[in-house]
Design an enzyme around this catalytic site. Structure first.
Site, PDB file in Angstrom:
ATOM      1  N   GLU A   1       0.855  -1.239   0.079  1.00 42.69           N
ATOM      2  CA  GLU A   1      -0.142   0.141   0.030  1.00 42.69           C
ATOM      3  C   GLU A   1       0.944   1.164  -0.071  1.00 42.69           C
ATOM      4  O   GLU A   1       1.977   1.309   0.848  1.00 42.69           O
ATOM      5  CB  GLU A   1      -1.077  -0.020   1.145  1.00 42.69           C
TER       6      GLU A   1
ATOM      7  N   GLU B   1       5.166   4.907   3.885  1.00 34.82           N
ATOM      8  CA  GLU B   1       4.549   6.052   4.294  1.00 34.82           C
ATOM      9  C   GLU B   1       5.993   6.815   4.479  1.00 34.82           C
ATOM     10  O   GLU B   1       6.884   6.406   5.106  1.00 34.82           O
ATOM     11  CB  GLU B   1       3.792   5.686   5.361  1.00 34.82           C
TER      12      GLU B   1
ATOM     13  N   ASP C   1      -2.080  12.189  -2.349  1.00 38.83           N
ATOM     14  CA  ASP C   1      -2.078  13.666  -2.477  1.00 38.83           C
ATOM     15  C   ASP C   1      -2.478  14.120  -3.701  1.00 38.83           C
ATOM     16  O   ASP C   1      -1.976  13.757  -4.930  1.00 38.83           O
ATOM     17  CB  ASP C   1      -0.668  14.212  -1.963  1.00 38.83           C
TER      18      ASP C   1
ATOM     19  N   LYS D   1      -2.951  21.987  -7.821  1.00 36.21           N
ATOM     20  CA  LYS D   1      -2.460  22.974  -8.879  1.00 36.21           C
ATOM     21  C   LYS D   1      -2.071  22.293 -10.147  1.00 36.21           C
ATOM     22  O   LYS D   1      -1.306  21.415 -10.003  1.00 36.21           O
ATOM     23  CB  LYS D   1      -1.465  23.662  -8.174  1.00 36.21           C
TER      24      LYS D   1
ATOM     25  N   ASP E   1     -11.131  10.835  -3.812  1.00 42.32           N
ATOM     26  CA  ASP E   1     -12.359  11.506  -3.628  1.00 42.32           C
ATOM     27  C   ASP E   1     -12.550  12.943  -4.309  1.00 42.32           C
ATOM     28  O   ASP E   1     -13.026  13.902  -3.941  1.00 42.32           O
ATOM     29  CB  ASP E   1     -12.807  11.514  -2.128  1.00 42.32           C
TER      30      ASP E   1
ATOM     31  N   ASN F   1     -10.957   7.377   8.516  1.00 41.53           N
ATOM     32  CA  ASN F   1     -11.265   8.668   9.136  1.00 41.53           C
ATOM     33  C   ASN F   1     -11.201   9.693   8.042  1.00 41.53           C
ATOM     34  O   ASN F   1     -12.041  10.523   7.855  1.00 41.53           O
ATOM     35  CB  ASN F   1     -10.603   9.026  10.344  1.00 41.53           C
TER      36      ASN F   1
END
EC number: 2.1.1.33
Length: 286
Positions: free
Chosen positions: A91, A116, A165, A169, A201, A263
Site C-alpha cells: 500500500e 509512508e 495527495d 494546482k 475523492d 477517518n
C-alpha cells in the site's frame, strides 16, 4: 526521535548475499510528497521505540527517503523480511495505517508492506500493528517510486493507492503518484494478472487517473461502473467550474470491499465528495 536505522529490520544484511545495486538516481527528482516536521508526541515516540525493531524495514538512505543502494525488493527479500513466501500486497501512502493494519489482521496468509513518508503516520502504523501483535506486516519509510524502480518482476500481488495527495494546482500534476513511469514500474513488479487498486475523492484526480491508465499498454480496466467526468482539468479552487464543462463517460469500479472506511474517507463523504474506485489489472504487454 529515535534513529530508525538503529532499530529497524535490515533484510539485506540478514540474507548475507549480494543483490543488484539500485540504479543511480537523478539529482533532482519530482517527489509526490513534501517533507514536514516529523516531531512525535510521547505516545507515538513510545510506539516507535517499542515497535520499529519489529516492523520498520531499514532500507532508506538520505533525507529524501531514497532506497538504500544495494536493496532489491524481490522474493528473497520478502522471505528474509517476513519469514515466508506468502503473496505480498503493497500500500502506497498508508497515512495513519488504519487500512493496511486492518487488512493484515484480516488476512494473516498474506504479507503487507506499508509505504509512508511522514513520521507520525509511520509511528501510528507501528502502534496499530504492535497492539495487535501482527506478524505479516512491515513498514518502509521511503519514496514509493524509488522502491518500485528496484522491485523485481513478479514480486507483488497487488498495489493499493488510496486517496493519494491530489496536488490540485495544474503545475503540480507532475507530482501526482499516478504517472505513466510509475505504472510501468508497478506493471513489472506485479505478478501476472496482479492489480493496482486506486481510490480518490477528488474528481479532477479521477480524470487524471483515466488519462494516465486507460488505454495504457499492459493494463486492463476491470471496472463495471459508468461515471461522467469533465474533460478538462480545472485547477485548485475552481472545482465548481467543472459542472459546466463538457463531460464524457468513463468506467470505474465498485468500492473495494477490502478497504476499510478510514477517518480520511469519512471526512470526504461528509463533505459531499464522490469516491472514485479503480481496478487495473496487469496483462501481457503488446
Amino acid at each position: 526521535m529515535t534513529n530508525p536505522e538503529s532499530t529497524a529490520i535490515d533484510p539485506v544484511a540478514a540474507m548475507g548475499t549480494d543483490h543488484t545495486e539500485a540504479p543511480a538516481h537523478p539529482l533532482h527528482k519530482v517527489l509526490s510528497f513534501v517533507r514536514r516536521s516529523g516531531r512525535l508526541d510521547d505516545r507515538l515516540q513510545r510506539a516507535w521505540d517499542n515497535y520499529a525493531g519489529t516492523y520498520l524495514l531499514d532500507i532508506a538512505a538520505g533525507n529524501l527517503l531514497d532506497v538504500r543502494e544495494g536493496v532489491t525488493l524481490d522474493r528473497a527479500f520478502v522471505e528474509s523480511a517476513w519469514g515466508n513466501d506468502n503473496p505480498l500486497i503493497v500500500e502506497i501512502g498508508t497515512g495513519q495505517g488504519e487500512n493496511v493494519v486492518a487488512a493484515a489482521a484480516a488476512h494473516p496468509e498474506t504479507n503487507f508492506l506499508a509505504l509512508e513518508v511522514y513520521d507520525p503516520g509511520v509511528a501510528h502504523t507501528l502502534l496499530l500493528a504492535g497492539k495487535q501483535g501482527l506478524t505479516n506486516i512491515r513498514v518502509a519509510q521511503v519514496n514509493a517510486p524509488e522502491l518500485f524502480k528496484v522491485t523485481a518482476a513478479g514480486t507483488v500481488a497487488e498495489v493499493w493507492t488510496f486517496f493519494p495527495d491530489p496536488w490540485p494546482k495544474k503545475k503540480h500534476h507532475k507530482r501526482r503518484i499516478v504517472q505513466k513511469a510509475m505504472a510501468g514500474d508497478i506493471h513489472r513488479a506485479l505478478v501476472t494478472d496482479g492489480v493496482w487498486r486506486i481510490a480518490t475523492d477528488i474528481e479532477d484526480y479521477a480524470l487524471h487517473v483515466h488519462e494516465v491508465m486507460d488505454g495504457l499498454d499492459g493494463w486492463k480496466n476491470l471496472g463495471s461502473v459508468t461515471v461522467s467526468l469533465p474533460l478538462e482539468h480545472v485547477g485548485k479552487g475552481n472545482a465548481d467550474m467543472a459542472a459546466d464543462m463538457p463531460h464524457a463517460d468513463f468506467t470505474e469500479s465498485e468500492r473495494f470491499e477490502g478497504r476499510v472506511l478510514t477517518n480520511f474517507e469519512k471526512k470526504g463523504l461528509a463533505a459531499g465528495r464522490v469516491i472514485h474506485d479503480f481496478t487495473y489489472q496487469a496483462v501481457t504487454l503488446n
